[in-house]
Design an enzyme around this catalytic site. Structure first.
Site, PDB file in Angstrom:
ATOM      1  N   GLY A 296      11.270  -2.682   5.618  1.00 45.39           N
ATOM      2  CA  GLY A 296      10.582  -3.980   5.599  1.00 45.39           C
ATOM      3  C   GLY A 296      10.171  -4.311   4.166  1.00 45.39           C
ATOM      4  N   HIS A 297       9.563  -3.328   3.476  1.00 51.16           N
ATOM      5  CA  HIS A 297       9.196  -3.541   2.069  1.00 51.16           C
ATOM      6  C   HIS A 297      10.452  -3.752   1.224  1.00 51.16           C
ATOM      7  CE1 HIS A 297       5.670  -0.972   3.417  1.00 51.16           C
ATOM      8  NE2 HIS A 297       5.058  -2.010   2.892  1.00 51.16           N
TER       9      HIS A 297
ATOM     10  N   GLN B 138     -10.208  -2.304   2.525  1.00 48.71           N
ATOM     11  CA  GLN B 138      -9.697  -2.994   3.712  1.00 48.71           C
ATOM     12  C   GLN B 138      -9.620  -2.080   4.932  1.00 48.71           C
ATOM     13  OE1 GLN B 138      -5.882  -3.999   1.586  1.00 48.71           O
ATOM     14  NE2 GLN B 138      -4.983  -3.729   3.601  1.00 48.71           N
TER      15      GLN B 138
ATOM     16  N   MET C 116       0.855  -1.193   0.000  1.00 55.86           N
ATOM     17  CA  MET C 116       0.000   0.000   0.000  1.00 55.86           C
ATOM     18  C   MET C 116       0.893   1.246   0.000  1.00 55.86           C
ATOM     19  SD  MET C 116      -3.445  -0.843   2.030  1.00 55.86           S
ATOM     20  CE  MET C 116      -2.867  -0.416   3.651  1.00 55.86           C
TER      21      MET C 116
ATOM     22  N   ASP D 121       2.433  -9.080   9.048  1.00 54.59           N
ATOM     23  CA  ASP D 121       0.986  -9.303   9.002  1.00 54.59           C
ATOM     24  C   ASP D 121       0.756 -10.805   8.918  1.00 54.59           C
ATOM     25  OD1 ASP D 121      -0.043  -6.489   8.839  1.00 54.59           O
ATOM     26  OD2 ASP D 121       1.305  -6.501   7.121  1.00 54.59           O
TER      27      ASP D 121
ATOM     28  N   LEU E  30       6.607   3.004   1.615  1.00 49.03           N
ATOM     29  CA  LEU E  30       7.553   1.887   1.713  1.00 49.03           C
ATOM     30  C   LEU E  30       8.684   2.186   2.705  1.00 49.03           C
ATOM     31  CD1 LEU E  30       7.816   1.025  -2.108  1.00 49.03           C
ATOM     32  CD2 LEU E  30       6.189   0.165  -0.409  1.00 49.03           C
ATOM     33  N   HIS E  31       9.042   1.164   3.471  1.00 46.25           N
ATOM     34  CA  HIS E  31      10.135   1.267   4.438  1.00 46.25           C
ATOM     35  C   HIS E  31      11.073   0.086   4.235  1.00 46.25           C
ATOM     36  CE1 HIS E  31       7.773  -1.778   6.456  1.00 46.25           C
ATOM     37  NE2 HIS E  31       6.749  -0.938   6.547  1.00 46.25           N
TER      38      HIS E  31
ATOM     39  N   SER F  97       6.628  -0.567  10.233  1.00 45.21           N
ATOM     40  CA  SER F  97       5.276  -0.459   9.700  1.00 45.21           C
ATOM     41  C   SER F  97       5.092   0.944   9.149  1.00 45.21           C
ATOM     42  CB  SER F  97       4.273  -0.695  10.841  1.00 45.21           C
ATOM     43  OG  SER F  97       3.008  -0.184  10.481  1.00 45.21           O
TER      44      SER F  97
HETATM   45  O1  PAF Z   1      -0.048  -5.771   3.497  1.00 45.65           O
HETATM   46  C1  PAF Z   1      -0.480  -4.836   2.783  1.00 45.65           C
HETATM   47  O2  PAF Z   1       0.176  -3.812   2.574  1.00 45.65           O
HETATM   48  C2  PAF Z   1      -1.882  -4.950   2.187  1.00 45.65           C
HETATM   49  O3  PAF Z   1      -2.763  -5.559   3.055  1.00 45.65           O
HETATM   50  C3  PAF Z   1      -1.896  -5.632   0.809  1.00 45.65           C
HETATM   51  C4  PAF Z   1      -1.462  -7.089   0.905  1.00 45.65           C
HETATM   52  C5  PAF Z   1      -0.991  -4.887  -0.149  1.00 45.65           C
HETATM   53  C6  PAF Z   1      -3.317  -5.614   0.224  1.00 45.65           C
HETATM   54  O4  PAF Z   1      -3.787  -4.319   0.058  1.00 45.65           O
END
Ligand code: PAF
Length: 286
Positions: free
Chosen positions: A36-37, A61, A30, A150, A33-34, A185
């Site tokens: 972790g990403h 969501q 989403m 997550d 980005l940090h 996060s």
């Molecule tokens: O983990 C996330 O950032 C979101 O839940 C995802 C998997 C990109 C779905 O929107």
């Protein structure tokens, strides 16, 4: 690096590559980005030939009183990070493109999505499962990488892919932490300066639970009590849940015998923190 916005252009990109047997990887995000990403993108880069990172703040969501409008969207920073890590495509669909007029279908959830996060955030996992299914349909990756941070989401996505035969291999990579142990996060930016130091208490409580297991405590409730005690010592924090679970089903475990996951969610001011630890139970001498 290409920036693709329309789902049809995304599909055209992947169809062309798949015809040439190119192995496609996807890191769904989403944005905001940090590191972790970054670790997820690096792990994906090593495992595929063509790599797409999706950046989409998925409205379905978020609950009605959650942080959808204020969710950070530093798109230039995100693109730079994707480029630095060797992504081939940043897929940035609009909400309109993802949910055009007439959109109706949602993925119905398995039991593992009903507890924990599913209980506290009733809309959340239906939105996640649906958007992940759509992203897989658009990108057609052979592999997709998710973070262990997550944990429940990763178990759900794994189940989703198996149950709906989506043909994507799900890889889950370990949580990346700040120096003090706080799980990275995108929402950590919401922490007030005074709360930043307190935020690590959740990780400390999971560590205390893991330590109790290592020392031979096998009663689920006793381990949970140890974790509770650590959080209780931090009056600014309130507990949504702290639990000792089976890592495959996410059902609570009464007597710990093999691998368990300790999961927790707490609130600190207006910020909600989640974290987890996988623990392998030591073999006992008989
Ligand atoms: O983990 C996330 O950032 C979101 O839940 C995802 C998997 C990109 C779905 O929107």
């Amino acid at each position: 690096m290409k920036i693709i916005r329309s789902p049809s252009a995304m599909t055209a990109w992947s169809e062309g590559l798949r015809r040439e047997n190119v192995r496609i990887g996807l890191v769904p995000t989403m944005g905001a980005l940090h590191d972790g990403h970054r670790a997820l993108i690096r792990a994906a880069r090593l495992r595929c030939d063509a790599l797409a990172v999706s950046i989409f703040v998925n409205p379905t969501q978020f609950g009605p009183h959650e942080d959808l409008t204020k969710y950070p969207r530093p798109i230039s920073h995100d693109r730079a990070l994707c480029k630095q890590e060797g992504a081939d495509v940043c897929f940035e669909p609009s909400v309109q493109a993802m949910y055009p007029e007439g959109f109706q279908t949602v993925v119905s959830l398995p039991a593992i999505a009903r507890r924990w996060e599913g209980e506290v955030r009733p809309h959340h996992f239906s939105g996640v499962a649906t958007v992940v299914t759509k992203l897989f349909g658009m990108v057609s990756p052979q592999i997709a990488i998710f973070g262990q941070k997550d944990f429940q989401q990763s178990v759900l996505v794994d189940r989703l892919v198996k149950d709906l035969n989506l043909g994507v291999r799900i890889i889950v990579r370990p949580t990346v932490r700040e120096r003090d142990g706080l799980a990275m996060s995108s929402r950590n930016v919401y922490l007030l300066p005074d709360d930043r130091g307190r935020a690590v208490t959740l990780y400390r409580s999971l560590r205390a639970g893991a330590e109790a297991i290592q020392q031979g405590v096998d009663d689920g409730r006793a381990i949970q009590a140890v974790m509770h005690q650590v959080i209780k010592a931090e009056p600014a924090m309130t507990i949504d849940y702290l639990a000792v679970c089976d890592p495959r089903t996410l059902e609570p475990i009464s007597t710990v015998t093999s691998r368990v996951v300790l999961i927790g969610a707490v609130r600190l001011g207006s910020v909600r923190l989640i974290d987890n630890l996988l623990v392998t139970v030591p073999r006992r001498r008989s």
